[in-house]
Design an enzyme around this catalytic site. Sequence first.
Site: not given
Length: 335
Positions: A41, A192
């Site tokens: 991320s 993610d």
Amino acid sequence: MRKKVTLALQGGGAHGAFTWGVLDSFLEDGRLEVMGISGASAGAMNAVVYADGLREGGPERARAQLAEFWRTISIDGDMSQAQRDLADIVFGFIDPFKLRGKLTQSAAAYFSPYEFNPLDINPLRDVIARLVDFDALRATDDLKLFISATNVRTGKVRIFRRPELTIDMLMASACLPTLFKAVQVGDEAYWDGGYMGNPALFPLYTETPCRDIILVQINPIERDEVPRRSGDIMDRLNEITFNASLLHEFRAIDFVARLIDAGRLKGTHYKKVLLHLVEGGADLMRYGADTKLDADYDFLLSLFEIGRKAGRQFLDEHFDAIGVEGTLQLKEELV
């Protein structure tokens, strides 16, 4: 004397500016030779921007490129207001209820991104495309990159490596399923990377010759207070979720270390991993999880300065231990 290390960079929204500060202090100091970086991320964004800057012009260019990235995504940066609203959300790990006030009529609280964001607009993609030359980045593997994403179908972590890395793979690592469509890479869809590797440690000790891993942590494993408000409860749930895979890896590293100390792994390929930790302590902890959405440049700079301070403190206190012993006490983390 330079010492070889690898870096593990957590995701955590705007708090990734803390990691920017840590990286800046390491680059300025010059005594660490980074052999590989694992990131998820926001940690993946920092890792790729760092690596491309280093490729382009060495440590000073890497520092400048990180600064340009964080300035651009700030409120005072170059984005339009529409891009700004989306970027504020992207840089936080959010549940749909926290999107209220960010998107018209709280659309994300009731509809999927396939409905309220059908064009799959992601302002960070334009920023990264402008800053990072992926063709040049793939052409050399001097500094290994391990970018984690979560396979939507299997629920397993996928590690994207530098020789194959594309902008889609990086966007997959930061793909919040409440805001963006899953990112398609080949035949698979990804969300993610923080869900299953925040960050993934195993590639650092299986695919580099280096034993020392410096973890830059921005999501606290422990908090002293029990949350009572709904928003605080969700924030804490998110922190626990994003740290779960990391704690599993801590246990595996500790288990292997104890077997090595007992002489039970002689003649095998296993090696003792030396873990180190850089964290912001009380300075960073005073900012709640809700501030992961704060893209005000002055706020990002305050996190940057906390990161620089933490990076310098780590080097002052633990540089001599690198290559000799780990300074992160895993038993305390796992109790």
